[in-house]
Design an enzyme around this catalytic site. Structure first.
Site, PDB file in Angstrom:
ATOM      1  N   ASP A  56       4.421  27.942  79.524  1.00  0.00           N
ATOM      2  CA  ASP A  56       3.838  26.871  78.704  1.00  0.00           C
ATOM      3  C   ASP A  56       4.904  26.150  77.876  1.00  0.00           C
ATOM      4  O   ASP A  56       4.905  24.926  77.775  1.00  0.00           O
ATOM      5  CB  ASP A  56       2.765  27.433  77.757  1.00  0.00           C
ATOM      6  CG  ASP A  56       1.489  27.765  78.515  1.00  0.00           C
ATOM      7  OD1 ASP A  56       1.285  27.190  79.618  1.00  0.00           O
ATOM      8  OD2 ASP A  56       0.703  28.607  78.035  1.00  0.00           O
ATOM      9  N   GLY A  81       6.451  35.147  72.637  1.00  0.00           N
ATOM     10  CA  GLY A  81       6.700  36.577  72.402  1.00  0.00           C
ATOM     11  C   GLY A  81       8.162  36.946  72.593  1.00  0.00           C
ATOM     12  O   GLY A  81       8.877  36.328  73.384  1.00  0.00           O
ATOM     13  N   ARG A 110       4.370  30.662  68.041  1.00  0.00           N
ATOM     14  CA  ARG A 110       3.571  30.210  69.172  1.00  0.00           C
ATOM     15  C   ARG A 110       2.972  28.808  68.980  1.00  0.00           C
ATOM     16  O   ARG A 110       2.059  28.432  69.698  1.00  0.00           O
ATOM     17  CB  ARG A 110       2.449  31.222  69.439  1.00  0.00           C
ATOM     18  CG  ARG A 110       2.939  32.559  69.988  1.00  0.00           C
ATOM     19  CD  ARG A 110       1.832  33.346  70.638  1.00  0.00           C
ATOM     20  NE  ARG A 110       2.260  34.640  71.128  1.00  0.00           N
ATOM     21  CZ  ARG A 110       2.822  34.859  72.310  1.00  0.00           C
ATOM     22  NH1 ARG A 110       3.020  33.854  73.128  1.00  0.00           N
ATOM     23  NH2 ARG A 110       3.184  36.071  72.681  1.00  0.00           N
ATOM     24  N   ASP A 155       6.842  39.328  80.665  1.00  0.00           N
ATOM     25  CA  ASP A 155       5.736  39.418  81.629  1.00  0.00           C
ATOM     26  C   ASP A 155       6.188  39.162  83.075  1.00  0.00           C
ATOM     27  O   ASP A 155       5.486  39.515  84.009  1.00  0.00           O
ATOM     28  CB  ASP A 155       4.636  38.400  81.284  1.00  0.00           C
ATOM     29  CG  ASP A 155       3.913  38.756  79.992  1.00  0.00           C
ATOM     30  OD1 ASP A 155       4.315  39.754  79.362  1.00  0.00           O
ATOM     31  OD2 ASP A 155       2.967  38.051  79.613  1.00  0.00           O
ATOM     32  N   LYS A 192      12.137  32.574  79.705  1.00  0.00           N
ATOM     33  CA  LYS A 192      11.949  33.832  78.981  1.00  0.00           C
ATOM     34  C   LYS A 192      10.538  34.378  79.163  1.00  0.00           C
ATOM     35  O   LYS A 192       9.594  33.602  79.166  1.00  0.00           O
ATOM     36  CB  LYS A 192      12.193  33.564  77.487  1.00  0.00           C
ATOM     37  CG  LYS A 192      11.813  34.668  76.575  1.00  0.00           C
ATOM     38  CD  LYS A 192      10.836  34.249  75.465  1.00  0.00           C
ATOM     39  CE  LYS A 192       9.431  34.008  75.939  1.00  0.00           C
ATOM     40  NZ  LYS A 192       8.431  33.911  74.874  1.00  0.00           N
ATOM     41  N   THR A 193      10.356  35.618  79.330  1.00  0.00           N
ATOM     42  CA  THR A 193       9.132  36.374  79.103  1.00  0.00           C
ATOM     43  C   THR A 193       9.229  37.737  79.769  1.00  0.00           C
ATOM     44  O   THR A 193       9.636  37.840  80.934  1.00  0.00           O
ATOM     45  CB  THR A 193       7.823  35.681  79.566  1.00  0.00           C
ATOM     46  OG1 THR A 193       6.745  36.585  79.312  1.00  0.00           O
ATOM     47  CG2 THR A 193       7.780  35.283  81.038  1.00  0.00           C
TER      48      THR A 193
END
Ligand code: FBP
Length: 557
Positions: free
Chosen positions: A176, A81, A145, A205, A202-203
């Protein structure tokens, strides 16, 4: 008269922003190797699985003397994402490579990891890079992804790298993708394929963090963007006096985003999935918490408020977790299910579930039941961003309030609006923090490559403080691994960082939420991210980073 594609004045001004970097990366860089590392858990098993990249030392960069640097070509991949700052990782990487040796080249693999496998790429030149400096988005090369996990994929990658004379790949991704970066690094070393692999955290979240990574990039900007919107909504609610706003916030699994936004905006209710799981709450318990605030505020005539709902909530409610797990198995092969008529799909599912889960399934409003059976993602998981959890909570709260009204314990109006803040924040202009952090991560990655290491994550530490105090270096990815059960198999993975309910950010929420829930308002409106202006406004860190740093340094009560 009308100009198509004319950049906005802000885009033009922002393109000229020169991201700040740790001192060590500003001049000539020298590598210092520290202690050998161990994996976060299951050391024996991880060591066996990563014989060549296990136990490598920590790396810190310090100022050094000028030296010659050999010519290198590097490939870069954006995985998963979007997160604000991705373009700055790439521009930092580009500038770092060019500073080391102007003949160095950077190639971008297009559309995520599949670009490496399918040999889709483009060379990133100064013209291209300059258009994307300090901008949000991943559109410079696109993301995807596809999981990079199978030997044939690794071999296809090696093929294109050989053709382009690429000797290093930088993978910008979440837990992941970085796990797979480590597997790829190990594979190439063991096969004597001269390609280094470096990861970048990165994320939005915020769940890729551990002893070595203080925060994943994008979290700062995404939370500030959502907090601006929540603050605005709260002002509107307190002005209009007639709506309860239920706001679902992104974060596939962990509730870091909801927690950070709550700390920035002081909503009436903020649900934290990890607390729900730890205390084994049912959805009814969650609804009781919301209804309690609604009732107390209604007694004072305040028929408005805000509720923050983390996107992944349902998977943390024990009953729902069991149901979703069985649904995931049931729908792993959905060929038969796809043939069933829409009107009969829910009945079909009920027939195939165990009694306990069928009962939970029956108790859900039909729209939620149907959303739970929608198509799975590439990993076989339910796509939580497509489930309208906020609407489910609205429906359940309405029912609860009707029951309370019937016994004379509630008298008020409950008009609701619902929102989902997710995609709005993933491609925002990166905040100064993310612009600086990402550029430094990329620039740092160039230095890791130049020093010949592989299986490392680019890491910048001390990030709560000003950039001149930041520490640049590298951490072996294998040191972040443990074994976990995934799809019925024990596999090595980087541990996902969920909200810890005994740590400072959650404890802070716990201490304050009783006051925030009402009856009085205590809303805070942080306002929009500021890109130009005083440092204390523009470079402010997240509450999460502040509280975690203070706790680590023993500076909290
Ligand atoms: P990453 O973990 O890849 O950074 O993505 C996070 C995220 O933004 C989640 O918050 C959200 O649930 C998911 O991506 C949405 O996925 P998609 O972009 O495929 O709709």
């Amino acid at each position: 008269m009308f100009e198509i594609n004319k950049p906005s004045p802000l885009s033009i001004a922002r393109a000229a922003y020169q991201p700040k970097m740790p001192l060590a990366l500003q001049g000539n860089v020298k590598i210092e190797k520290g202690a050998a590392t161990e994996s976060a858990g299951d050391q024996e098993q991880i060591k066996k699985l990563f014989p060549s990249t296990y136990g490598l030392p920590l790396i810190t960069f310090v100022a050094g003397a000028a030296q010659e640097h050999k010519e290198i070509n590097v490939g870069v991949i954006l995985s998963g994402g979007q997160a604000p700052g991705g373009h700055n990782v790439i521009s930092g990487l580009y500038d770092g490579l060019k500073k080391l040796n102007p003949s160095n080249k950077l190639y971008g693999f297009l559309g995520g990891p599949s670009g490496l496998i399918d040999h889709q790429y483009k060379e990133l030149t100064a013209d291209i890079i300059d258009k994307y400096r300090n901008t949000g988005g991943f559109d410079i090369i696109g993301s995807g992804r596809t999981k990079l996990e199978l030997p044939w994929q690794f071999d296809k990658g090696a093929e294109i790298c050989k053709k382009l004379n690429i000797s290093a790949i930088v993978i910008i991704g979440g837990d992941d993708s970085n796990t797979n970066a480590c597997i790829l690094a190990e594979y190439y070393v063991n096969k004597n394929i001269p390609i280094q692999v470096i990861g970048c955290p990165k994320t939005i979240d915020g769940d890729l963090k551990n002893a070595s990574i203080e925060t994943s990039f994008g979290f700062d900007t995404a939370c500030k963007t959502y907090s601006e919107l929540i603050g605005n909504i709260q002002r509107d609610a307190a002005s209009a006096l007639k709506y309860w706003h239920f706001i679902k916030l992104m974060g596939r699994s962990a509730s870091h985003i909801a927690l950070e936004c709550a700390l920035q905006t002081h909503p009436n209710v903020c649900i934290i999935s990890e607390e729900v799981a730890a205390k084994k709450w049912s959805l009814r318990d969650v609804v009781d918490m919301i209804a309690d605030s609604v009732v107390r505020r209604a007694e004072k005539g305040f028929n408005y408020g805000t509720v923050l709902v983390p996107e992944g909530l349902l998977e943390f409610v024990p009953d729902m977790k069991a149901l979703i797990a069985e649904l995931n198995d049931l729908l792993a092969d959905d060929t038969e299910f796809k043939q069933v008529r829409t009107s009969e799909k829910n009945a079909y599912i009920e027939r195939h579930l165990s009694d306990k889960n069928a009962e939970t399934f029956r108790s859900l409003p039909p729209f939620i039941a149907s959303q739970l059976t929608m198509e799975r993602d590439a990993h076989g998981n339910v796509q939580v961003s497509l489930i309208e959890t906020e609407q489910l909570l609205i429906e359940m709260t309405k029912t609860k309030l009707a029951q309370l009204e019937a016994v004379g314990r509630y008298k008020g109006k409950f008009k609701t609006l619902h929102h989902f803040f997710g995609y709005e924040g993933r491609c925002a202009f990166p905040s100064n923090f993310d612009a600086d952090y990402c550029y430094s991560l990329g620039f740092n990655a160039a230095n890791l490559i130049d020093n010949g290491v592989t299986g490392y994550m680019s890491v910048i530490k001390n990030t709560y403080y000003a950039t001149d105090k930041w520490i640049a270096g590298g951490v072996p990815i294998s040191s972040m691994m443990n074994m976990e059960r995934r799809n019925g198999k024990d596999v090595p993975v980087i541990k996902k960082a969920l909200v810890e309910i005994d740590k400072a950010p959650f404890r802070c929420l716990e201490q304050l939420r009783g006051v925030w829930s009402g009856p009085e308002d205590h809303y805070a409106a942080p306002g929009p991210i500021q890109l130009f202006g005083p440092e204390e406004v523009c470079d402010r860190r997240t509450r999460t980073l502040y509280l975690e740093t203070m706790e680590k340094e023993g500076k909290l009560d």
